[in-house]
Design an enzyme around this catalytic site. Structure first.
Site, PDB file in Angstrom:
ATOM      1  N   ASN A   9      48.528  52.756  79.023  1.00 39.55           N
ATOM      2  CA  ASN A   9      47.239  52.266  79.048  1.00 39.55           C
ATOM      3  C   ASN A   9      46.253  53.077  80.011  1.00 39.55           C
ATOM      4  O   ASN A   9      46.620  52.667  81.012  1.00 39.55           O
ATOM      5  CB  ASN A   9      47.384  50.650  79.288  1.00 39.55           C
ATOM      6  CG  ASN A   9      45.831  50.231  79.167  1.00 39.55           C
ATOM      7  OD1 ASN A   9      44.743  50.713  78.690  1.00 39.55           O
ATOM      8  ND2 ASN A   9      45.799  48.946  79.947  1.00 39.55           N
ATOM      9  N   LYS A  11      43.310  53.055  80.497  1.00 43.40           N
ATOM     10  CA  LYS A  11      42.220  52.128  81.077  1.00 43.40           C
ATOM     11  C   LYS A  11      40.750  52.823  81.113  1.00 43.40           C
ATOM     12  O   LYS A  11      40.633  53.633  80.287  1.00 43.40           O
ATOM     13  CB  LYS A  11      42.438  51.627  82.427  1.00 43.40           C
ATOM     14  CG  LYS A  11      43.906  50.850  82.517  1.00 43.40           C
ATOM     15  CD  LYS A  11      44.085  49.921  83.805  1.00 43.40           C
ATOM     16  CE  LYS A  11      45.367  49.170  83.513  1.00 43.40           C
ATOM     17  NZ  LYS A  11      45.659  48.235  84.764  1.00 43.40           N
ATOM     18  N   HIS A  94      44.157  42.125  77.102  1.00 47.55           N
ATOM     19  CA  HIS A  94      44.664  42.381  78.547  1.00 47.55           C
ATOM     20  C   HIS A  94      43.926  41.719  79.488  1.00 47.55           C
ATOM     21  O   HIS A  94      42.893  41.097  79.301  1.00 47.55           O
ATOM     22  CB  HIS A  94      44.253  44.118  78.628  1.00 47.55           C
ATOM     23  CG  HIS A  94      45.081  44.512  79.991  1.00 47.55           C
ATOM     24  ND1 HIS A  94      44.330  44.489  80.946  1.00 47.55           N
ATOM     25  CD2 HIS A  94      46.219  45.405  79.925  1.00 47.55           C
ATOM     26  CE1 HIS A  94      45.418  45.066  82.042  1.00 47.55           C
ATOM     27  NE2 HIS A  94      46.217  45.706  81.186  1.00 47.55           N
ATOM     28  N   GLU A  96      42.502  42.060  82.336  1.00 43.46           N
ATOM     29  CA  GLU A  96      41.473  42.767  82.823  1.00 43.46           C
ATOM     30  C   GLU A  96      40.251  42.308  81.683  1.00 43.46           C
ATOM     31  O   GLU A  96      39.169  42.089  82.291  1.00 43.46           O
ATOM     32  CB  GLU A  96      41.471  44.254  83.044  1.00 43.46           C
ATOM     33  CG  GLU A  96      42.367  44.563  84.329  1.00 43.46           C
ATOM     34  CD  GLU A  96      42.761  45.992  84.070  1.00 43.46           C
ATOM     35  OE1 GLU A  96      43.468  46.319  85.254  1.00 43.46           O
ATOM     36  OE2 GLU A  96      42.553  46.792  83.180  1.00 43.46           O
ATOM     37  N   GLU A 166      52.871  41.034  81.092  1.00 37.91           N
ATOM     38  CA  GLU A 166      52.193  41.313  82.076  1.00 37.91           C
ATOM     39  C   GLU A 166      51.806  40.662  83.435  1.00 37.91           C
ATOM     40  O   GLU A 166      50.594  39.884  83.247  1.00 37.91           O
ATOM     41  CB  GLU A 166      50.873  42.308  81.714  1.00 37.91           C
ATOM     42  CG  GLU A 166      51.475  43.607  80.972  1.00 37.91           C
ATOM     43  CD  GLU A 166      50.075  44.437  80.919  1.00 37.91           C
ATOM     44  OE1 GLU A 166      50.303  45.751  81.124  1.00 37.91           O
ATOM     45  OE2 GLU A 166      49.055  44.119  80.970  1.00 37.91           O
ATOM     46  N   GLY A 172      48.722  46.809  88.830  1.00 39.90           N
ATOM     47  CA  GLY A 172      48.109  47.799  89.962  1.00 39.90           C
ATOM     48  C   GLY A 172      48.238  47.385  91.204  1.00 39.90           C
ATOM     49  O   GLY A 172      47.523  48.107  92.153  1.00 39.90           O
ATOM     50  N   SER A 212      52.974  47.508  87.277  1.00 39.42           N
ATOM     51  CA  SER A 212      53.576  48.504  88.128  1.00 39.42           C
ATOM     52  C   SER A 212      54.854  49.054  87.592  1.00 39.42           C
ATOM     53  O   SER A 212      55.966  49.245  88.678  1.00 39.42           O
ATOM     54  CB  SER A 212      53.633  47.922  89.451  1.00 39.42           C
ATOM     55  OG  SER A 212      52.303  47.459  89.963  1.00 39.42           O
TER      56      SER A 212
END
Length: 250
Positions: A9, A11, A94, A96, A166, A172, A212
């Protein structure tokens, strides 16, 4: 036996020229893998990624889409638009998107249904926050998110949905769930699917781990009984590093 699916991904990263260069490099490094390789790229890179990935074993996905076919939704992209240029996969829900753009369990479910309607393969994300984890709510949160995401889908559609577990606190941050913890959480997701759609369906669903993932921990994570690969963020921006994750079993 379920195959391993490793998706990158990107992003909001990579310009078209960088995309071409990256895929040309990656394709040589992963050409012999038996694992499925997916790159989920920004909209502006899709055309270039699809073109460059032709005649390779790299599949291309988008990072989001709207659930409507068309309409007055300025700035949005429909599933039909993605399908029309031969995009194969799409990330849905996701963390985010949930955190910054008001994505909800309801819109995730609508998007999943729309993706299946046009033949896109969705990668739907579920995961708990650090606070939820510390309160011992991980299982409740991820099984509820899974149930709501899959609501109204038939068994075939469920089987063709990839789920990415996730944990939000690991995205991250450099922190990773232990392989045992990640595996246990994924087992809980699989149990929830079995409860609603039967054990046979649950055994066929690909469930990835994301948070990660790096070449250093990929083998340990992907060797667990229920982890079927990964949804890789930052580490997927480097072709060399990502190829090592894809080739974890070599």
């Amino acid at each position: 036996m379920r195959k391993k699916v490793i998706a990158g991904n990107w992003k909001m990263n990579m310009l078209p020229n960088e995309t071409i260069e990256y895929i040309e490099k990656l394709s040589k490094l992963v050409k012999d893998t038996k694992n499925e390789v997916i790159l989920c790229v920004p909209y502006t890179d899709l055309f270039y990624a699809l073109l460059t990935a032709q005649n390779t074993n790299i599949k291309i996905g988008a990072q989001n889409m709207h659930f409507e076919e068309k309409g007055a939704y300025t700035g949005e992209i429909s599933p039909q638009m993605l399908k029309s240029i031969n995009v194969e996969y799409v990330i849905i829900g996701h963390s985010e998107r949930r955190q910054y753009y008001n994505e909800t369990d309801e819109t995730v479910n609508k998007k999943l249904k729309s993706a299946h309607k046009v033949g896109l393969k969705p990668i739907v994300c579920v995961g708990e926050t650090l606070e939820q984890r510390e309160e011992g709510k991980t299982s409740d949160v991820i099984t509820k998110q899974t149930a709501l995401a899959l609501e109204g889908l038939n068994e075939k559609e469920v089987e063709e949905t990839i789920i990415a577990y996730e944990p939000i606190w690991a995205i991250g941050t450099g922190k990773t769930a232990t392989s045992e913890d990640a595996n246990e959480s994924i087992k809980e997701i699989r149990k929830e699917i079995a409860r609603k759609y039967g054990q046979q369906t649950a055994e066929r669903v690909i469930i990835q781990y994301g948070g990660s993932v790096k070449s250093k921990n990929a083998k340990e994570l992907f060797s667990m009984s229920d982890i079927d690969g990964g949804l890789v963020g930052g580490a997927s921006l480097d072709a060399e590093e990502f190829s090592k994750i894809v080739n974890f079993d070599k």
